[in-house]
Design an enzyme around this catalytic site. Structure first.
Site, PDB file in Angstrom:
ATOM      1  NE  ARG A 213       4.814   8.672   2.614  1.00  0.00           N
ATOM      2  CZ  ARG A 213       5.104   8.811   1.322  1.00  0.00           C
ATOM      3  NH1 ARG A 213       4.160   8.719   0.422  1.00  0.00           N
ATOM      4  NH2 ARG A 213       6.332   9.026   0.936  1.00  0.00           N
TER       5      ARG A 213
ATOM      6  CG  HIS B  44       4.832  13.741   2.722  1.00  0.00           C
ATOM      7  ND1 HIS B  44       4.992  13.186   1.481  1.00  0.00           N
ATOM      8  CD2 HIS B  44       5.696  13.078   3.534  1.00  0.00           C
ATOM      9  CE1 HIS B  44       5.901  12.220   1.533  1.00  0.00           C
ATOM     10  NE2 HIS B  44       6.329  12.128   2.761  1.00  0.00           N
TER      11      HIS B  44
ATOM     12  CD1 TRP C  56      10.181  -0.078   6.822  1.00  0.00           C
ATOM     13  CD2 TRP C  56       8.093   0.635   6.414  1.00  0.00           C
ATOM     14  NE1 TRP C  56      10.249   1.004   5.972  1.00  0.00           N
ATOM     15  CE2 TRP C  56       8.997   1.463   5.707  1.00  0.00           C
ATOM     16  CE3 TRP C  56       6.729   0.914   6.309  1.00  0.00           C
ATOM     17  CZ2 TRP C  56       8.596   2.530   4.907  1.00  0.00           C
ATOM     18  CZ3 TRP C  56       6.313   1.974   5.510  1.00  0.00           C
ATOM     19  CH2 TRP C  56       7.241   2.769   4.806  1.00  0.00           C
TER      20      TRP C  56
HETATM   21 FE1  DDH Z   1       7.921   7.726   5.317  1.00  0.00          FE
HETATM   22  N1  DDH Z   1       7.782   6.801   3.508  1.00  0.00           N
HETATM   23  N2  DDH Z   1       9.780   8.421   4.839  1.00  0.00           N
HETATM   24  N3  DDH Z   1       7.984   8.753   7.068  1.00  0.00           N
HETATM   25  N4  DDH Z   1       6.028   7.101   5.730  1.00  0.00           N
HETATM   26  C1  DDH Z   1       6.735   6.031   3.059  1.00  0.00           C
HETATM   27  C2  DDH Z   1       5.608   5.679   3.767  1.00  0.00           C
HETATM   28  C3  DDH Z   1       5.302   6.173   5.026  1.00  0.00           C
HETATM   29  C4  DDH Z   1      10.456   8.163   3.680  1.00  0.00           C
HETATM   30  C5  DDH Z   1       9.927   7.563   2.539  1.00  0.00           C
HETATM   31  C6  DDH Z   1       8.711   6.894   2.497  1.00  0.00           C
HETATM   32  C7  DDH Z   1       9.042   9.490   7.523  1.00  0.00           C
HETATM   33  C8  DDH Z   1      10.337   9.501   6.965  1.00  0.00           C
HETATM   34  C9  DDH Z   1      10.650   9.027   5.712  1.00  0.00           C
HETATM   35  C10 DDH Z   1       5.345   7.372   6.889  1.00  0.00           C
HETATM   36  C11 DDH Z   1       5.696   8.301   7.852  1.00  0.00           C
HETATM   37  C12 DDH Z   1       6.936   8.954   7.927  1.00  0.00           C
HETATM   38  C13 DDH Z   1       7.004   5.613   1.709  1.00  0.00           C
HETATM   39  C14 DDH Z   1       6.079   4.756   0.850  1.00  0.00           C
HETATM   40  C15 DDH Z   1       8.226   6.142   1.360  1.00  0.00           C
HETATM   41  C16 DDH Z   1       8.942   5.971   0.038  1.00  0.00           C
HETATM   42  C17 DDH Z   1       4.954   5.588   0.241  1.00  0.00           C
HETATM   43  C18 DDH Z   1       4.006   4.746  -0.576  1.00  0.00           C
HETATM   44  O1  DDH Z   1       4.473   4.079  -1.521  1.00  0.00           O
HETATM   45  O2  DDH Z   1       2.792   4.766  -0.277  1.00  0.00           O
HETATM   46  C19 DDH Z   1      11.831   8.611   3.817  1.00  0.00           C
HETATM   47  C20 DDH Z   1      12.891   8.517   2.738  1.00  0.00           C
HETATM   48  C21 DDH Z   1      11.956   9.114   5.082  1.00  0.00           C
HETATM   49  C22 DDH Z   1      13.215   9.617   5.724  1.00  0.00           C
HETATM   50  O3  DDH Z   1      14.279   9.719   5.015  1.00  0.00           O
HETATM   51  C23 DDH Z   1      13.392   9.852   6.976  1.00  0.00           C
HETATM   52  C24 DDH Z   1       8.654  10.245   8.681  1.00  0.00           C
HETATM   53  C25 DDH Z   1       9.567  11.216   9.426  1.00  0.00           C
HETATM   54  C26 DDH Z   1       7.333   9.915   8.938  1.00  0.00           C
HETATM   55  C27 DDH Z   1       6.432  10.435  10.014  1.00  0.00           C
HETATM   56  O4  DDH Z   1       5.250  10.278   9.963  1.00  0.00           O
HETATM   57  C28 DDH Z   1       6.944  11.187  11.158  1.00  0.00           C
HETATM   58  C29 DDH Z   1       4.156   6.549   6.952  1.00  0.00           C
HETATM   59  C30 DDH Z   1       3.147   6.506   8.104  1.00  0.00           C
HETATM   60  C31 DDH Z   1       4.127   5.791   5.786  1.00  0.00           C
HETATM   61  C32 DDH Z   1       3.077   4.735   5.365  1.00  0.00           C
HETATM   62  C33 DDH Z   1       2.038   5.360   4.472  1.00  0.00           C
HETATM   63  C34 DDH Z   1       0.983   4.381   4.004  1.00  0.00           C
HETATM   64  O5  DDH Z   1       0.213   4.768   3.128  1.00  0.00           O
HETATM   65  O6  DDH Z   1       0.893   3.262   4.502  1.00  0.00           O
END
Ligand code: DDH
Length: 286
Positions: free
Chosen positions: A43, A47, A187
């Site tokens: 993540r 970001h 998930w």
């Molecule tokens: Fe995500 N994401 N993401 N995400 N994401 C969250 C957690 C993680 C959205 C929202 C959230 C991608 C796309 C989207 C990962 C990877 C990727 C969380 C929760 C939210 C909210 C955070 C928390 O509470 O800790 C949304 C909206 C989108 C979208 O619209 C497409 C993408 C493209 C990626 C990527 O890596 C390519 C991962 C991994 C997490 C889990 C993090 C954790 O600490 O566990």
């Protein structure tokens, strides 16, 4: 003060195979979340990179503005300080690695060491930005919105529908934290394994609104243990996204191949690499 990685050539002094191994050694921790920092490293890499805007050529992982305020404090980045702090000792150990290279490589390690595909990665990002170059607070997706918003955000980075659908499969990993995003839960049942389960769960389960006082989200009807964000449901309801989601649910190899390409591209948005920067395909450790 000036970073040792503030010049274009600093990366040449770094042995990235050693950095890869040292990041991998930081993943496991029984007392953290589901036992691995892998998901939060992925993540962080996303970001740090997903702020890119093709129009103005601003944002992206080069310069790693995600470590500066105000960007570090943007709502979307809540919790990512945990990942940066975990990696900071490696910045001390390898002062010539840039933060942008460190954070993106940590994402590659997270994907690969949790069983995902090999992600091609290049060094050469430079610590040459200041907090004045932080991106505005509207560059990352808002989980409360749907397909139109998701498209607008990812088209701005230069991705197409197939790449967007592949990238979101990273939601096989990790979980939502009520203390970070406000949302809650993983998930699927194996949040520390990189799989195509985002798509299988999304398409095979019945998703119902979670009954709670927190933000609107979905839980699976049979158990209530697993979750989907409103934005995740776009990959089930939007016909074009759904076509890709169905393919990835049916064919894990296709998902791995498309994810690896799109994630590698994501990590490189806006970075101009030296012509001789090597492309690494690190081997996962055992
Ligand atoms: Fe995500 N994401 N993401 N995400 N994401 C969250 C957690 C993680 C959205 C929202 C959230 C991608 C796309 C989207 C990962 C990877 C990727 C969380 C929760 C939210 C909210 C955070 C928390 O509470 O800790 C949304 C909206 C989108 C979208 O619209 C497409 C993408 C493209 C990626 C990527 O890596 C390519 C991962 C991994 C997490 C889990 C993090 C954790 O600490 O566990």
């Amino acid at each position: 003060g000036a970073s040792a990685a503030s010049t274009e050539d600093s990366w040449r002094k770094v042995n990235f195979h050693n950095v890869y191994k040292d990041i991998a050694a930081l993943l496991e921790d029984e007392s953290y979340d589901d036992g691995s920092y892998g998901p939060v490293f992925v993540r962080l890499a996303w970001h740090a990179s997903g702020t890119y805007d093709v129009g103005s050529k601003t944002g992206g992982s080069n310069g790693a503005t995600i470590r500066f305020s105000p960007e570090a404090d943007h709502g979307a980045n809540a919790g990512l300080g945990v990942a940066r702090a975990r990696l900071e000792p490696l910045k001390k150990k390898y002062p010539h690695i840039s933060y942008g290279d460190l954070y993106t490589l940590a994402g590659v390690v997270g994907v690969q060491e949790l069983g995902g595909p090999t992600v091609r990665w290049r060094p050469g990002r430079v610590d040459n930005k200041t907090k004045e170059q932080c991106t505005p607070d509207d560059r990352l997706p808002d989980a409360a919105q749907g397909a139109d918003h998701v498209r607008a955000i990812f088209y701005r980075m230069g991705f197409d529908d197939q790449e967007i659908a592949a990238l979101v499969g990273a939601h096989a990993l990790g979980r939502c934290h009520s203390t970070r995003s406000g949302y809650e839960g993983p998930w699927n049942a194996s949040p520390t394994a990189f799989t195509n389960f985002f798509y299988t769960e999304l398409l095979q389960n019945t998703w119902v609104p979670k009954k709670w006082s927190g933000p609107f989200q979905f839980v699976d009807k049979p158990t209530g243990e697993f979750m989907m964000l409103p934005a995740d449901l776009a990959f089930r309801t939007d016909p074009v996204f759904r076509r890709h989601a169905e393919r990835y649910a049916a064919d894990q190899d296709a998902f791995f191949a498309d994810f690896a390409k799109a994630f590698s591209r994501l990590l490189e948005l806006g970075v101009s690499f030296p012509a001789d920067a090597p492309v690494y395909e690190f081997k996962a450790l055992d």
